[in-house]
Design a protein around this motif. Structure first.
Motif: not given
Length: 147
Positions: A3-4, A32-35
């Motif tokens: 999970s993210v 990467r996109k969430a961060a």
């Protein structure tokens, strides 16, 4: 699948950049996109007007993406100057009304972030604050790019 992690309460730029680097190294595009999005959210954190706060996030997202791509710091100086002159709503309207998409829009498409972070997406999200022809132009541009 892993999970993210929830990064929504992480406000430390260095830690978020570390998350981005590690996710990139490990091939975790979702992390990467969430961060990356959280890193950009820092920019709008202390702005009261919701539309202005979100556009500050969009500007940071583009600057981060362009900097990452080129390997050196990039700033959207002309857009920032325009913001100072005409304000966020007129700047967004002008971007949506341009006959050709802005470089920033094309970069956001390339980085798969135009749905969330483009000027056109903000025009649609806050459509009550824009003239109908501006909203129509934003919808048309997003549709042309399959968004």
């Amino acid at each position: 699948m892993n999970s993210v992690p929830d990064l929504s309460n992480e406000w430390d730029r260095d830690k978020l950049r570390n998350w981005i680097a590690n996710a990139k190294r490990l091939g975790r595009e979702d992390v990467r996109k969430a961060a990356y999005i959280q890193l950009c959210r820092i920019e709008g954190r202390n702005i009261d007007d919701p539309l202005e706060a979100e556009f500050a996030i969009v500007m940071r997202a583009l600057e981060e993406a362009l900097s990452e791509e080129s390997g050196k710091t990039k700033r959207l100086s002309r857009t920032r100057q325009k913001l100072g002159r005409v304000g966020v709503r007129q700047t967004l309207a002008d971007l949506a009304m341009k006959p050709t998409p802005s470089t920033g829009f094309l970069k956001l498409v390339e980085f798969d972030m135009a749905r969330e972070l483009s000027a056109e997406a903000l025009v649609l999200k806050y459509e009550a604050e824009f003239e109908p022809y501006v909203v129509a132009a934003a919808k048309k541009r997003l549709t042309e790019y399959g968004i």
